[in-house]
Design a protein around this motif. Structure first.
Motif, PDB file in Angstrom:
ATOM      1  N   ALA A 339      39.499  61.106  22.893  1.00 12.45           N
ATOM      2  CA  ALA A 339      38.638  62.261  23.089  1.00 12.45           C
ATOM      3  C   ALA A 339      39.079  63.430  22.211  1.00 12.45           C
ATOM      4  O   ALA A 339      40.270  63.609  21.929  1.00 12.45           O
ATOM      5  N   GLY A 340      38.118  64.226  21.766  1.00 14.40           N
ATOM      6  CA  GLY A 340      38.426  65.417  20.996  1.00 14.40           C
ATOM      7  C   GLY A 340      38.059  65.276  19.533  1.00 14.40           C
ATOM      8  O   GLY A 340      37.877  64.167  19.010  1.00 14.40           O
ATOM      9  N   MET A 341      37.960  66.423  18.871  1.00 17.92           N
ATOM     10  CA  MET A 341      37.631  66.472  17.446  1.00 17.92           C
ATOM     11  C   MET A 341      38.916  66.615  16.645  1.00 17.92           C
ATOM     12  O   MET A 341      39.758  67.454  16.938  1.00 17.92           O
ATOM     13  N   SER A 342      39.041  65.821  15.602  1.00 19.51           N
ATOM     14  CA  SER A 342      40.181  65.873  14.720  1.00 19.51           C
ATOM     15  C   SER A 342      39.702  66.143  13.297  1.00 19.51           C
ATOM     16  O   SER A 342      38.824  65.419  12.788  1.00 19.51           O
ATOM     17  N   TYR A 343      40.245  67.197  12.676  1.00 21.25           N
ATOM     18  CA  TYR A 343      39.836  67.546  11.321  1.00 21.25           C
ATOM     19  C   TYR A 343      40.985  67.288  10.367  1.00 21.25           C
ATOM     20  O   TYR A 343      42.147  67.623  10.652  1.00 21.25           O
ATOM     21  N   GLU A 344      40.648  66.692   9.215  1.00 16.15           N
ATOM     22  CA  GLU A 344      41.618  66.499   8.136  1.00 16.15           C
ATOM     23  C   GLU A 344      41.083  67.160   6.871  1.00 16.15           C
ATOM     24  O   GLU A 344      39.883  67.241   6.659  1.00 16.15           O
ATOM     25  N   GLY A 345      41.979  67.623   6.024  1.00 14.68           N
ATOM     26  CA  GLY A 345      41.559  68.243   4.784  1.00 14.68           C
ATOM     27  C   GLY A 345      41.346  69.747   4.954  1.00 14.68           C
ATOM     28  O   GLY A 345      41.787  70.354   5.934  1.00 14.68           O
ATOM     29  N   THR A 346      40.629  70.338   4.012  1.00 15.84           N
ATOM     30  CA  THR A 346      40.461  71.782   3.970  1.00 15.84           C
ATOM     31  C   THR A 346      38.989  72.145   3.885  1.00 15.84           C
ATOM     32  O   THR A 346      38.242  71.567   3.079  1.00 15.84           O
ATOM     33  N   LEU A 347      38.570  73.106   4.673  1.00 13.60           N
ATOM     34  CA  LEU A 347      37.208  73.617   4.636  1.00 13.60           C
ATOM     35  C   LEU A 347      37.118  74.617   3.494  1.00 13.60           C
ATOM     36  O   LEU A 347      37.525  75.764   3.619  1.00 13.60           O
TER      37      LEU A 347
END
Length: 348
Positions: A339-347
């Motif tokens: 569960a949950g959102m995982s972000y990788e990299g750069t916005l």
């Protein structure tokens, strides 16, 4: 029964019935453009009729959605750029309907103002008709309310109501599983969410609505009023091709809040922020307000207006279909078993 004197009229109280009738006459051609299979009656009746059987359904389930344009409307009123907010109104409703797997069938609008300006109202409603044409929905009715004392001069408010249908058993989300590929469809800008913050950022910048836009040609106000993108026909084409398990309309709350709404309990998503480039409007807002990436991702669409969760074996084919439909498609990531959102990299 009368001594020949008219006395006080409704017009004296600020309500012009003739102006309302003139508006209906003007918008009838725009509404007629939206007629589709199933439409049974035009504007002017006490109710609007729609024939589901004539629309091709055998065992339909109806789906309804309602929404507004939010404080983006304030910019439209202040700048006089009124032609796009009707498209926004339709998009905010029908883009939600398609996430349930439904085809939009018909649309009704509510336009409320203190004193009716026929030309301004017609421009808005003609925009609504254009949004309906683009999404395959019939504009079959609405309400124009002239309410003196309720709104300052020149102000108005909008609400929209859309009804769609699907065959029983074809509703979405359905079948979302770990490993599903997340396809993102590009947005056309800020769309219709987060405009209270947008207006604050413009105030902080010291720019006026008619100032040159810092990231595009034309005025700042006009750029910020770019209409919400309609995803209906493209998304339905993908659904009908098979392999689409869920769709998420990325509105207020951004990717962070909207994508989890279509994922089963206990599942989450892993997103690569390097999969797309942050559009210039969002870069300008982030720089102007010193807004952290996490805040951007839970406030704005950040360049991704719709996300599809699709079977991994069908991802390339569906992406190609969507490109053929005119969409810019990003391979955002996958559905995970946590569960949950995982972000990788750069916005960026």
């Amino acid at each position: 029964m009368s001594d020949g004197k008219n006395g006080i009229t409704y017009a004296d109280a600020g309500v012009d019935i003739d102006a309302g009738n003139a508006l209906v006459d003007r918008i009838k051609p725009a509404a007629k453009r939206t007629n589709r299979a199933g439409t049974m009656s035009g504007l002017g009746g006490f109710g609007a009729l729609f024939d589901l059987k004539a629309a091709g359904y055998t065992d339909p389930v109806l789906v309804a959605a309602t929404d507004g344009v939010g404080t983006k409307l304030r910019i439209a009123i202040d700048t006089g750029h009124l032609d796009g907010v009707g498209i926004d109104l339709v998009a905010m409703c029908v883009n939600d309907l398609v996430c349930q797997g439904a085809e939009p069938l018909f649309f009704l609008d509510y336009f409320a103002t203190g004193k009716l300006d026929t030309d301004s109202a017609a421009r808005v409603i003609e925009g609504i008709a254009e949004g309906c044409v683009r999404s395959g929905a019939a504009l079959i009715g609405g309400e124009t309310a002239e309410m003196p004392g309720m709104y300052p001069a020149g102000d108005f408010d909008l609400a929209g109501f859309a009804v769609g249908a699907m065959e029983r058993g074809s509703d979405l989300p359905a079948g979302v599983t770990e490993g599903d590929v997340l396809l993102g469809l590009s947005s056309d800008g800020v769309h219709s969410n987060g405009y209270s913050l947008v207006r604050k950022l413009v105030e902080v910048s010291g720019l006026g609505w008619e100032a040159d836009c810092p990231w595009a040609e034309g005025s700042l106000g006009a750029a910020l009023l770019t209409p919400t993108r309609l995803y209906v026909k493209q998304a339905l084409a993908a659904v009908r091709a098979g392999g689409v398990h869920a769709l998420a309309h990325i509105t207020g709350g951004g990717l962070t809040e909207n994508l989890p709404r279509v994922l089963p309990e206990g599942m989450g998503a892993e997103i690569s922020l390097d999969a797309w480039e942050l559009p210039a409007v969002f870069k300008w807002m982030a720089e102007t307000g010193g807004i952290a990436p996490a805040e951007m991702l839970k406030t704005f669409n950040c360049g991704v207006g719709m996300v599809l969760a699709v079977d991994a074996s069908r991802a390339e084919a569906i992406a190609e279909l969507l490109r053929d439909e005119g969409e810019t498609v990003y391979m955002l990531g996958t559905v995970t078993g946590t569960a949950g959102m995982s972000y990788e990299g750069t916005l960026s």
